[in-house]
Design an enzyme around this catalytic site. Sequence first.
Site, short mmCIF file in Angstrom:
data_model
loop_
_atom_site.label_atom_id
_atom_site.label_comp_id
_atom_site.label_asym_id
_atom_site.label_seq_id
_atom_site.Cartn_x
_atom_site.Cartn_y
_atom_site.Cartn_z
N HIS A 90 6.48 59.64 100.78
CA HIS A 90 5.34 59.98 99.95
C HIS A 90 4.42 60.40 100.83
CE1 HIS A 90 2.67 56.58 99.77
NE2 HIS A 90 3.81 55.71 99.53
N ASP A 92 1.40 61.20 99.16
CA ASP A 92 -0.08 60.73 98.59
C ASP A 92 -0.57 59.75 99.26
OD1 ASP A 92 2.12 59.52 97.13
OD2 ASP A 92 0.42 58.88 95.92
N ASP A 123 1.68 54.38 105.33
CA ASP A 123 1.91 54.10 103.93
C ASP A 123 1.50 55.64 103.41
OD1 ASP A 123 2.71 53.54 101.51
OD2 ASP A 123 1.01 52.55 101.14
N GLU A 156 3.12 58.77 94.42
CA GLU A 156 3.80 57.33 94.48
C GLU A 156 2.50 56.37 94.05
OE1 GLU A 156 4.67 53.38 95.85
OE2 GLU A 156 3.36 54.73 96.49
N GLU A 157 1.58 56.41 94.75
CA GLU A 157 0.41 55.46 94.85
C GLU A 157 -0.50 55.45 93.35
OE1 GLU A 157 -0.02 53.43 96.94
OE2 GLU A 157 0.47 54.46 99.04
N HIS A 423 -3.57 50.24 102.24
CA HIS A 423 -4.37 50.17 101.00
C HIS A 423 -5.72 49.42 101.55
CE1 HIS A 423 -0.93 50.28 97.72
NE2 HIS A 423 -0.68 51.05 98.61
#
Length: 451
Positions: A90, A92, A123, A156-157, A423
């Site tokens: 992903h 995003d 990520d 996705e996030e 994150h």
Amino acid sequence: MSSKSVAETVASLMPRAQAELAELVAFRSVADFDQFPRSESEAAARWITDALGAEGFQDIAILDTPDGTQSVYGCLPGPEGARTVLLYAHYDVQPPLDEAAWASPPFELTERDGRWYARGAADCKGGLIMHLLALRALKANGGVPVHVKIIVEGSEEQGTGGLERYAEAHPELLGADTIVIGDAGNFRVGLPTVTATLRGMTMLRVSVDTLGGNLHSGQFGGAAPDALAALIRILDSLRADDGSTTVDGLTSDARWEGLQYDEEQFRQDAKVLDGVGLIGSGTVADRIWARPAVTVLGIDSPPVVGATPSVQAHARALVSLRVPPGTDAAEATKLLRAHLEAHTPWHARVQIEQVGQGQPFSADTTSPAYAAMAEAMAVAYPGEEMQYAGQGGSIPLCNTLAALYPRAEILLIGLSEPEAQIHAVNESVSPQELERLSVAEALFLRNYAAS
């Protein structure tokens, strides 16, 4: 095609990979368009379409998914009669949080202490680069021996389910014999790991109202019901004294059988401050891979700076619940909603809105694809045996793909090992892990084609 030649090719491609990752992380592609421009995500999607086109992919398409975001799809034909492998990543990313807290700009790839720092470096923009490296290595050493489909998700996030719903409406699109999800990570740097389970998730927005408007705390405080205090009571009810998650009716005593997470290592990985205890009971692996975990993601309340002496009439919070394998996320959502309502004090008015939801996932690690990956990882990581671990995070698409393609084998690998700090501020990727996992993926595709 020798394993050595694949590894040498990947090594030679690493400067190009660094340059491409630098271009990709420069897009501020957070799929929350109240905070970040939609144009940034759209530009990232166009970059990916160009990259796929340069690699010879066909039927490339930007898919407008039902949640208002875009995913990118492409197909690379292999030999006639070959198996089909779907590669997932992903583009995003999470918001950068406090940009001033980053040691370098979050959307500028910066090399420091042997790692590359930027939001999305691990990520999961790095996951896309991993897929491209693996395919380039195969093309340079005899060709790609399988049909390849690739899907790069744009939300996705956010957990808003756009790609899941699109896939359900177009079930032929992502069909494959095996699916490689490039959005997980090794248990630690240098230890090859596949993720065998994922916790699901649900997110609820909780709003509490008690008054027609804020009141002077000296004149009315002590009798007037305080919405912020009511919200604090509600949120506190979600944890036992030891910090364990306590949602009425939700089982929270499961145990993790398999690779264990040393408590002192976890404290280091999580950067727990000296003297501060961990929460919950059981082993660390029990707590983060096998049991539910509630987190208050945010609270709307007056900031300390500029606060007035007032009884608050309204307060709001965003609550996340990670749902362990074996528990239905929809049922967990019902239990969480009922718990929040039951623990609302003073007959305050509470409104609960579901923001996102995804089911937990368990892989069949006895399948031929796992044997092919184990063989590949043993070569890419000399002297190390592939490990099976859980992951506390969620990838809702996994269950959708498992339901749509029940015969497909699903493997989860990736770059999000603990040092990556995904994150959080100062997210980074290990270029050595990117190199080794790219080699492993290339060798896996070769092994799988021959099995």
